[in-house]
Scaffold this motif. Structure first.
Motif, PDB file in Angstrom:
ATOM      1  N   ILE A   1      48.402  59.982 -35.203  1.00 46.69           N
ATOM      2  CA  ILE A   1      48.661  60.594 -33.897  1.00 46.69           C
ATOM      3  C   ILE A   1      49.697  59.787 -33.120  1.00 46.69           C
ATOM      4  O   ILE A   1      50.629  60.349 -32.534  1.00 46.69           O
ATOM      5  CB  ILE A   1      47.357  60.723 -33.086  1.00 46.69           C
ATOM      6  CG1 ILE A   1      46.435  61.738 -33.742  1.00 46.69           C
ATOM      7  CG2 ILE A   1      47.648  61.133 -31.646  1.00 46.69           C
ATOM      8  CD1 ILE A   1      45.064  61.818 -33.110  1.00 46.69           C
ATOM      9  N   ILE A   2      49.556  58.467 -33.143  1.00 51.64           N
ATOM     10  CA  ILE A   2      50.511  57.605 -32.435  1.00 51.64           C
ATOM     11  C   ILE A   2      51.895  57.711 -33.075  1.00 51.64           C
ATOM     12  O   ILE A   2      52.909  57.801 -32.382  1.00 51.64           O
ATOM     13  CB  ILE A   2      50.007  56.150 -32.417  1.00 51.64           C
ATOM     14  CG1 ILE A   2      48.768  56.056 -31.532  1.00 51.64           C
ATOM     15  CG2 ILE A   2      51.085  55.206 -31.919  1.00 51.64           C
ATOM     16  CD1 ILE A   2      48.056  54.723 -31.594  1.00 51.64           C
ATOM     17  N   GLY A   3      51.943  57.741 -34.405  1.00 48.48           N
ATOM     18  CA  GLY A   3      53.222  57.883 -35.094  1.00 48.48           C
ATOM     19  C   GLY A   3      53.907  59.203 -34.796  1.00 48.48           C
ATOM     20  O   GLY A   3      55.118  59.247 -34.549  1.00 48.48           O
ATOM     21  N   LEU A   4      53.135  60.287 -34.806  1.00 50.60           N
ATOM     22  CA  LEU A   4      53.709  61.599 -34.499  1.00 50.60           C
ATOM     23  C   LEU A   4      54.191  61.675 -33.054  1.00 50.60           C
ATOM     24  O   LEU A   4      55.241  62.263 -32.772  1.00 50.60           O
ATOM     25  CB  LEU A   4      52.687  62.699 -34.779  1.00 50.60           C
ATOM     26  CG  LEU A   4      52.384  62.982 -36.245  1.00 50.60           C
ATOM     27  CD1 LEU A   4      51.232  63.967 -36.359  1.00 50.60           C
ATOM     28  CD2 LEU A   4      53.609  63.501 -36.958  1.00 50.60           C
ATOM     29  N   ALA A   5      53.446  61.076 -32.140  1.00 56.86           N
ATOM     30  CA  ALA A   5      53.873  61.065 -30.739  1.00 56.86           C
ATOM     31  C   ALA A   5      55.161  60.266 -30.564  1.00 56.86           C
ATOM     32  O   ALA A   5      56.050  60.656 -29.793  1.00 56.86           O
ATOM     33  CB  ALA A   5      52.769  60.489 -29.860  1.00 56.86           C
ATOM     34  N   PHE A   6      55.280  59.157 -31.303  1.00 59.03           N
ATOM     35  CA  PHE A   6      56.490  58.345 -31.227  1.00 59.03           C
ATOM     36  C   PHE A   6      57.701  59.110 -31.747  1.00 59.03           C
ATOM     37  O   PHE A   6      58.764  59.114 -31.118  1.00 59.03           O
ATOM     38  CB  PHE A   6      56.285  57.044 -32.015  1.00 59.03           C
ATOM     39  CG  PHE A   6      57.465  56.129 -31.977  1.00 59.03           C
ATOM     40  CD1 PHE A   6      57.777  55.424 -30.825  1.00 59.03           C
ATOM     41  CD2 PHE A   6      58.251  55.961 -33.106  1.00 59.03           C
ATOM     42  CE1 PHE A   6      58.870  54.575 -30.794  1.00 59.03           C
ATOM     43  CE2 PHE A   6      59.344  55.116 -33.077  1.00 59.03           C
ATOM     44  CZ  PHE A   6      59.658  54.421 -31.920  1.00 59.03           C
ATOM     45  N   VAL A   7      57.559  59.774 -32.892  1.00 61.89           N
ATOM     46  CA  VAL A   7      58.671  60.544 -33.462  1.00 61.89           C
ATOM     47  C   VAL A   7      59.037  61.717 -32.554  1.00 61.89           C
ATOM     48  O   VAL A   7      60.216  62.022 -32.365  1.00 61.89           O
ATOM     49  CB  VAL A   7      58.324  61.019 -34.890  1.00 61.89           C
ATOM     50  CG1 VAL A   7      59.388  61.950 -35.433  1.00 61.89           C
ATOM     51  CG2 VAL A   7      58.153  59.828 -35.811  1.00 61.89           C
ATOM     52  N   LEU A   8      58.036  62.363 -31.962  1.00 61.60           N
ATOM     53  CA  LEU A   8      58.310  63.463 -31.036  1.00 61.60           C
ATOM     54  C   LEU A   8      59.081  62.969 -29.814  1.00 61.60           C
ATOM     55  O   LEU A   8      60.036  63.613 -29.374  1.00 61.60           O
ATOM     56  CB  LEU A   8      56.995  64.116 -30.602  1.00 61.60           C
ATOM     57  CG  LEU A   8      57.111  65.335 -29.712  1.00 61.60           C
ATOM     58  CD1 LEU A   8      57.673  66.511 -30.493  1.00 61.60           C
ATOM     59  CD2 LEU A   8      55.756  65.690 -29.130  1.00 61.60           C
ATOM     60  N   ALA A   9      58.697  61.811 -29.289  1.00 60.75           N
ATOM     61  CA  ALA A   9      59.403  61.249 -28.138  1.00 60.75           C
ATOM     62  C   ALA A   9      60.845  60.889 -28.500  1.00 60.75           C
ATOM     63  O   ALA A   9      61.763  61.113 -27.693  1.00 60.75           O
ATOM     64  CB  ALA A   9      58.659  60.021 -27.620  1.00 60.75           C
ATOM     65  N   ILE A  10      61.052  60.357 -29.689  1.00 67.29           N
ATOM     66  CA  ILE A  10      62.418  60.036 -30.131  1.00 67.29           C
ATOM     67  C   ILE A  10      63.249  61.316 -30.258  1.00 67.29           C
ATOM     68  O   ILE A  10      64.425  61.347 -29.895  1.00 67.29           O
ATOM     69  CB  ILE A  10      62.389  59.255 -31.463  1.00 67.29           C
ATOM     70  CG1 ILE A  10      61.708  57.905 -31.287  1.00 67.29           C
ATOM     71  CG2 ILE A  10      63.790  59.078 -32.046  1.00 67.29           C
ATOM     72  CD1 ILE A  10      62.438  56.957 -30.374  1.00 67.29           C
TER      73      ILE A  10
END
Length: 133
Positions: free
Chosen positions: A7-16
């Motif tokens: 979840i944290i990884g997906l949120a980071f990629v989405l923010a990028i």
């Protein structure tokens, strides 16, 4: 099994991905690439709306060959149109010289990251995986 790290990884990629789209607007002082964000918001809606319509109508519209209904197919078709629009809109804007080529590239990279995040989220957190476990 999808956990907190995914979840944290997906949120980071989405923010990028959103950062790339916003930077494609801000760095080149032209806010037209921000229209691509509308396709990000609208793309999942037809699948959700038409999927609920196919659930409401039950088995009367089921196709026996591939186990999908016409509502589901229509939702997938409209979603496909919106996703192609999200990728092609920066090309069209750059061809019309409304935006610059670097802004187009940044907007497309942002779109790939956002759509990739959506696909990864649906892969990790799909209902079918939760039911089969």
């Amino acid at each position: 099994m999808a956990g907190l790290k995914s979840i944290i990884g997906l949120a980071f990629v989405l923010a990028i991905g959103f950062l790339f789209v916003i930077l494609s607007c801000a760095l080149y002082n032209n806010w037209w690439p921000l229209l691509v964000v509308a396709t990000y918001v609208l793309a999942p809606l037809p699948n959700e709306i038409f999927g609920r319509c196919s659930e409401e109508h039950g088995s009367e519209l089921w196709n026996d060959d591939d186990n999908s209904s016409s509502f589901t197919d229509a939702g997938r078709f409209i979603t496909g149109i919106l996703i192609v629009t999200g990728f092609c809109l920066p090309f069209v804007l750059a061809h019309a010289e409304v935006i610059t080529v670097p802004a187009m590239i940044m907007s497309i990279i942002g779109g790939v990251l956002v759509y990739g995040t959506i696909i990864a989220y649906t892969h990790f957190f799909s209902r079918e995986q939760d039911i089969s476990v």
